[in-house]
Write an enzyme that holds these catalytic residues in place. Structure first.
Site, PDB file in Angstrom:
ATOM      1  N   GLY A 150       0.777  -1.238   0.000  1.00 57.01           N
ATOM      2  CA  GLY A 150       0.000   0.000   0.000  1.00 57.01           C
ATOM      3  C   GLY A 150       0.806   1.285   0.000  1.00 57.01           C
ATOM      4  CB  SER A 151       4.252   2.280  -0.959  1.00 58.50           C
ATOM      5  OG  SER A 151       4.358   1.876  -2.293  1.00 58.50           O
ATOM      6  CG  ASN A 152       1.612   3.286  -5.742  1.00 64.72           C
ATOM      7  OD1 ASN A 152       2.003   4.316  -6.286  1.00 64.72           O
ATOM      8  ND2 ASN A 152       2.215   2.114  -5.917  1.00 64.72           N
ATOM      9  CG  ASP A 188      -1.080  -3.661 -17.419  1.00 67.90           C
ATOM     10  OD1 ASP A 188      -1.662  -3.128 -16.455  1.00 67.90           O
ATOM     11  OD2 ASP A 188      -0.303  -4.624 -17.285  1.00 67.90           O
ATOM     12  CG  LEU A 242      -0.850  -7.116  -7.282  1.00 68.36           C
ATOM     13  CD1 LEU A 242       0.354  -7.842  -6.707  1.00 68.36           C
ATOM     14  CD2 LEU A 242      -0.411  -6.192  -8.427  1.00 68.36           C
ATOM     15  CG  ASN A 296      -3.444  -0.460 -12.868  1.00 70.89           C
ATOM     16  OD1 ASN A 296      -3.315  -0.725 -11.678  1.00 70.89           O
ATOM     17  ND2 ASN A 296      -2.706  -1.044 -13.812  1.00 70.89           N
ATOM     18  CD  GLU A 346       4.778   2.175  -8.973  1.00 71.70           C
ATOM     19  OE1 GLU A 346       3.702   1.839  -8.460  1.00 71.70           O
ATOM     20  OE2 GLU A 346       5.750   1.402  -9.038  1.00 71.70           O
ATOM     21  CG  HIS A 376       1.997  -1.608 -15.393  1.00 68.94           C
ATOM     22  ND1 HIS A 376       1.695  -2.872 -14.907  1.00 68.94           N
ATOM     23  CD2 HIS A 376       3.084  -1.768 -16.191  1.00 68.94           C
ATOM     24  CE1 HIS A 376       2.547  -3.744 -15.398  1.00 68.94           C
ATOM     25  NE2 HIS A 376       3.403  -3.105 -16.179  1.00 68.94           N
TER      26      HIS A 376
HETATM   27  C1  GAR Z   1       3.449  -1.114  -7.316  1.00 66.14           C
HETATM   28  O1  GAR Z   1       4.744  -1.067  -7.865  1.00 66.14           O
HETATM   29  C2  GAR Z   1       2.416  -1.118  -8.418  1.00 66.14           C
HETATM   30  O2  GAR Z   1       2.752  -0.328  -9.516  1.00 66.14           O
HETATM   31  C3  GAR Z   1       2.410  -2.569  -8.793  1.00 66.14           C
HETATM   32  O3  GAR Z   1       2.493  -3.262  -7.576  1.00 66.14           O
HETATM   33  C4  GAR Z   1       3.215  -2.457  -6.625  1.00 66.14           C
HETATM   34  C5  GAR Z   1       2.366  -2.322  -5.384  1.00 66.14           C
HETATM   35  O4  GAR Z   1       3.020  -1.600  -4.384  1.00 66.14           O
HETATM   36  N1  GAR Z   1       1.255  -2.895  -9.578  1.00 66.14           N
HETATM   37  C6  GAR Z   1       1.286  -3.742 -10.589  1.00 66.14           C
HETATM   38  O5  GAR Z   1       2.257  -4.380 -10.905  1.00 66.14           O
HETATM   39  C7  GAR Z   1      -0.047  -3.870 -11.334  1.00 66.14           C
HETATM   40  N2  GAR Z   1       0.159  -4.505 -12.608  1.00 66.14           N
HETATM   41  P1  GAR Z   1       2.229  -0.902  -3.202  1.00 66.14           P
HETATM   42  O6  GAR Z   1       1.252  -1.943  -2.634  1.00 66.14           O
HETATM   43  O7  GAR Z   1       3.300  -0.561  -2.197  1.00 66.14           O
HETATM   44  O8  GAR Z   1       1.511   0.303  -3.732  1.00 66.14           O
END
Ligand code: GAR
Length: 197
Positions: free
Chosen positions: A12-14, A145, A85, A102, A175, A104
């Site tokens: 969940g950093s995003n 995507d 995911l 989304n 991101e 990516h």
């Molecule tokens: C992130 O890098 C995101 O872009 C990727 O998973 C990671 C989740 O990190 N998403 C994908 O690959 C989707 N195809 P987070 O949980 O720390 O946000």
């Protein structure tokens, strides 16, 4: 003000980048719910810490209908996949046309599509030997995507990068910057459209 729903599957950093931007007043919207398809992930702790309602809808055949019901109940205007995911089905896409975005972790159309997620994306980029990678924010449609690109940011690959170091740099430099910015832009556009209309 738009009601934003954030869908997560992991750390969940995003999500955190979005929470920070909302709390700093940089997004004209509020996060009304955080939904995870995986129980116990750290993203849910982040929601809890910021008093944001959250819900786990476990993977299963009724996932899409439960999700649509939950998003409608919470009057979601915009659905943000932030490290989510799972591929969303037609029922969800039809219920929120051009309302799902989304992030990516590559420059689409490179290293994307079915099977490309998380560290696998960065491993593939390193295996190929690209010198520049990055991140993309895009609308979600029925092609993995494959929806319209909203924004992209490039990040340099360093000679000694591992998938982990590259993932971290792509998150920090791309991101966490372009996802909150895209959400802010969509919220501002909506506000302007409502005013003009
Ligand atoms: C992130 O890098 C995101 O872009 C990727 O998973 C990671 C989740 O990190 N998403 C994908 O690959 C989707 N195809 P987070 O949980 O720390 O946000």
């Amino acid at each position: 003000m738009l009601n934003i729903a954030v869908l997560v599957s992991g750390g969940g950093s995003n999500l955190q980048a979005l929470i920070n931007a909302v709390e700093a007043g940089g997004i004209n919207g509020r996060i009304v719910t955080v939904v995870s398809n995986k129980p116990g992930v750290y993203a849910l702790e982040r929601a809890k810490k910021h008093s944001i309602p959250f819900k786990v809808i476990p993977d299963g055949k009724d996932f899409d209908s439960l999700l649509v019901a939950h998003l409608k109940e919470n009057k979601a205007d915009l659905v943000v996949l932030a490290g989510f995911l799972r591929i969303l089905g037609k029922e969800v896409l039809d219920a929120f046309p051009k309302k799902i975005i989304n992030v990516h972790p590559s420059l689409i159309p490179s290293f994307c599509g079915d099977g490309f997620y998380g560290l696998k994306v960065h491993r593939a980029a390193l295996d190929y030997g690209v010198k520049v990678t990055g991140a993309t924010v895009h609308y979600v449609n029925d092609i993995t995507d494959g929806g319209e690109i909203i924004s992209q940011k490039a990040v340099c690959v360093k000679p000694d990068d591992t998938p982990e170091t590259l993932q971290r740099r792509v998150m920090e430099e791309a991101e966490w910057v372009i996802l909150p910015q895209a959400v802010a832009d969509i919220c501002n556009k909506e506000r302007k459209d409502r005013k003009d209309g």
